[in-house]
Design a protein around this motif. Structure first.
Motif, PDB file in Angstrom:
ATOM      1  N   THR A  39      67.998  29.771  21.975  1.00 37.37           N
ATOM      2  CA  THR A  39      68.250  28.856  23.084  1.00 37.37           C
ATOM      3  C   THR A  39      67.241  27.711  23.072  1.00 37.37           C
ATOM      4  N   LYS A  40      67.742  26.509  23.328  1.00 31.41           N
ATOM      5  CA  LYS A  40      66.865  25.355  23.478  1.00 31.41           C
ATOM      6  C   LYS A  40      66.590  25.129  24.959  1.00 31.41           C
ATOM      7  N   ILE A  41      65.347  24.824  25.276  1.00 36.86           N
ATOM      8  CA  ILE A  41      64.922  24.664  26.663  1.00 36.86           C
ATOM      9  C   ILE A  41      64.437  23.241  26.862  1.00 36.86           C
ATOM     10  N   LEU A  42      64.907  22.639  27.933  1.00 37.30           N
ATOM     11  CA  LEU A  42      64.430  21.322  28.306  1.00 37.30           C
ATOM     12  C   LEU A  42      63.248  21.508  29.240  1.00 37.30           C
ATOM     13  N   LEU A  43      62.077  21.132  28.761  1.00 38.61           N
ATOM     14  CA  LEU A  43      60.848  21.296  29.530  1.00 38.61           C
ATOM     15  C   LEU A  43      60.473  19.963  30.167  1.00 38.61           C
ATOM     16  N   ALA A  44      60.546  19.920  31.487  1.00 42.15           N
ATOM     17  CA  ALA A  44      60.071  18.748  32.229  1.00 42.15           C
ATOM     18  C   ALA A  44      58.747  19.159  32.843  1.00 42.15           C
ATOM     19  N   HIS A  45      57.691  18.734  32.232  1.00 40.05           N
ATOM     20  CA  HIS A  45      56.356  19.221  32.585  1.00 40.05           C
ATOM     21  C   HIS A  45      55.607  18.116  33.323  1.00 40.05           C
ATOM     22  N   THR A  46      55.251  18.413  34.554  1.00 39.23           N
ATOM     23  CA  THR A  46      54.490  17.448  35.330  1.00 39.23           C
ATOM     24  C   THR A  46      53.340  18.184  36.007  1.00 39.23           C
ATOM     25  N   CYS A  47      52.539  17.468  36.704  1.00 38.76           N
ATOM     26  CA  CYS A  47      51.377  18.072  37.356  1.00 38.76           C
ATOM     27  C   CYS A  47      51.070  17.298  38.617  1.00 38.76           C
ATOM     28  N   PHE A  48      50.772  18.029  39.684  1.00 39.69           N
ATOM     29  CA  PHE A  48      50.314  17.352  40.885  1.00 39.69           C
ATOM     30  C   PHE A  48      48.931  17.876  41.237  1.00 39.69           C
ATOM     31  N   ILE A  49      48.124  16.995  41.740  1.00 37.57           N
ATOM     32  CA  ILE A  49      46.756  17.359  42.104  1.00 37.57           C
ATOM     33  C   ILE A  49      46.511  16.974  43.561  1.00 37.57           C
ATOM     34  N   ILE A  50      46.133  17.944  44.360  1.00 33.52           N
ATOM     35  CA  ILE A  50      45.737  17.677  45.731  1.00 33.52           C
ATOM     36  C   ILE A  50      44.283  17.235  45.676  1.00 33.52           C
ATOM     37  N   GLU A  51      44.091  15.932  45.775  1.00 34.72           N
ATOM     38  CA  GLU A  51      42.846  15.305  45.340  1.00 34.72           C
ATOM     39  C   GLU A  51      41.600  15.876  46.015  1.00 34.72           C
ATOM     40  N   GLN A  52      41.591  15.895  47.323  1.00 40.43           N
ATOM     41  CA  GLN A  52      40.379  16.306  48.025  1.00 40.43           C
ATOM     42  C   GLN A  52      40.093  17.796  47.868  1.00 40.43           C
ATOM     43  N   LEU A  53      41.110  18.569  47.520  1.00 37.56           N
ATOM     44  CA  LEU A  53      40.950  20.019  47.469  1.00 37.56           C
ATOM     45  C   LEU A  53      40.843  20.541  46.043  1.00 37.56           C
ATOM     46  N   GLN A  54      41.026  19.677  45.044  1.00 37.79           N
ATOM     47  CA  GLN A  54      40.931  20.058  43.640  1.00 37.79           C
ATOM     48  C   GLN A  54      41.869  21.233  43.318  1.00 37.79           C
ATOM     49  N   ILE A  55      43.095  21.116  43.794  1.00 42.63           N
ATOM     50  CA  ILE A  55      44.127  22.113  43.512  1.00 42.63           C
ATOM     51  C   ILE A  55      45.152  21.489  42.579  1.00 42.63           C
ATOM     52  N   SER A  56      45.456  22.161  41.479  1.00 40.42           N
ATOM     53  CA  SER A  56      46.449  21.641  40.550  1.00 40.42           C
ATOM     54  C   SER A  56      47.548  22.669  40.331  1.00 40.42           C
ATOM     55  N   GLY A  57      48.745  22.187  40.047  1.00 35.83           N
ATOM     56  CA  GLY A  57      49.870  23.061  39.758  1.00 35.83           C
ATOM     57  C   GLY A  57      50.779  22.400  38.752  1.00 35.83           C
ATOM     58  N   ASP A  58      51.622  23.172  38.096  1.00 32.63           N
ATOM     59  CA  ASP A  58      52.538  22.643  37.097  1.00 32.63           C
ATOM     60  C   ASP A  58      53.962  23.018  37.450  1.00 32.63           C
ATOM     61  N   ILE A  59      54.874  22.106  37.163  1.00 35.06           N
ATOM     62  CA  ILE A  59      56.283  22.305  37.438  1.00 35.06           C
ATOM     63  C   ILE A  59      57.022  22.360  36.114  1.00 35.06           C
ATOM     64  N   ILE A  60      57.813  23.403  35.909  1.00 31.24           N
ATOM     65  CA  ILE A  60      58.541  23.594  34.662  1.00 31.24           C
ATOM     66  C   ILE A  60      60.018  23.771  34.989  1.00 31.24           C
ATOM     67  N   LEU A  61      60.864  22.937  34.390  1.00 29.13           N
ATOM     68  CA  LEU A  61      62.311  23.053  34.547  1.00 29.13           C
ATOM     69  C   LEU A  61      62.912  23.480  33.224  1.00 29.13           C
ATOM     70  N   MET A  62      63.751  24.516  33.255  1.00 28.62           N
ATOM     71  CA  MET A  62      64.363  25.020  32.038  1.00 28.62           C
ATOM     72  C   MET A  62      65.868  25.078  32.210  1.00 28.62           C
ATOM     73  N   PHE A  63      66.569  24.432  31.298  1.00 25.41           N
ATOM     74  CA  PHE A  63      68.024  24.411  31.311  1.00 25.41           C
ATOM     75  C   PHE A  63      68.537  25.134  30.081  1.00 25.41           C
ATOM     76  N   THR A  64      69.512  25.999  30.263  1.00 30.21           N
ATOM     77  CA  THR A  64      70.107  26.677  29.123  1.00 30.21           C
ATOM     78  C   THR A  64      70.806  25.654  28.241  1.00 30.21           C
ATOM     79  N   VAL A  65      70.940  25.972  26.966  1.00 29.27           N
ATOM     80  CA  VAL A  65      71.467  24.989  26.020  1.00 29.27           C
ATOM     81  C   VAL A  65      72.897  24.604  26.358  1.00 29.27           C
TER      82      VAL A  65
END
Length: 203
Positions: free
Chosen positions: A159-185
């Motif tokens: 299976t091929k996966i479409l990875l839409a990889h982004t990152c948001f940072i809550i600036e004052q709190l130094q919290i980071s997270g990643d968002i991954i979207l996966m679509f079946t082929v």
């Protein structure tokens, strides 16, 4: 169907719109600005995705909120936090100090709420802009290392996966997270055709 630069540009813009909407809600919840990185969109195999996640997170325990979707196209969306960022975020949302006994009791509920806001914002942006109906499962929370991610359990190695990889940072709190979207082929062609049909009219 081939993934073109135009498709990538369109997907990046749509993910940005969804994350931006979710960021507005989180800004109000956290009373802290949220900075977003432009998403990176690539086509990967399950093994390539695993290598990618391992290179980023090593062997760390990760807090993950997963939302499955189906309809015109199907797959999963995930919001992934390193455990330290997850604990800090929950502390900010609940007022409980990190490490207190009561924190674990409310952690899952708080992270599910954040994940639901972010992931529904992104998938809502995609489905509304591309005029495609999607159905969603209830978001699920888990804590795993990359090798044990539930998404790898049911994916065929071809299976091929479409990875839409982004990152948001809550600036004052130094919290980071990643968002991954996966679509079946099988869903990827439907998604790309919808972009070809609708993208020029909406952006």
């Amino acid at each position: 169907m081939k993934l073109t630069l135009s498709h990538i540009d369109a997907l990046q813009e749509l993910v940005n719109i969804g994350v931006g909407r979710a960021a507005g809600v989180l800004n109000d919840m956290l009373d802290s600005p949220i900075r977003l990185h432009i998403p990176e969109v690539r086509l990967l195999s399950p093994e390539e995705l695993k290598v990618e996640l391992k290179s980023q997170f090593d062997n760390s325990l990760l807090a993950t909120v997963q939302l499955s979707f189906s309809g015109s196209f199907s797959g999963t969306a995930e919001l992934v936090f390193p455990s330290e960022s997850a604990a800090h975020l929950v502390s900010v949302l609940t007022g409980e100090a990190p490490g207190t006994p009561d924190l674990d009791v409310v952690k899952i509920g708080a992270l599910l709420e954040v994940g639901n806001i972010v992931l529904n914002g992104i998938m809502g942006s995609l489905s509304n802009a591309l005029i495609e109906h999607l159905d969603y499962s209830l978001p699920a929370y888990s804590e795993n290392k990359v090798n044990n991610f539930p998404i790898f359990a049911d994916i065929d190695e071809n299976t091929k996966i479409l990875l839409a990889h982004t990152c948001f940072i809550i600036e004052q709190l130094q919290i980071s997270g990643d968002i991954i979207l996966m679509f079946t082929v099988g869903s990827l062609d439907t998604l790309l055709k919808a972009i070809d049909l609708n993208f020029g009219e909406i952006l």
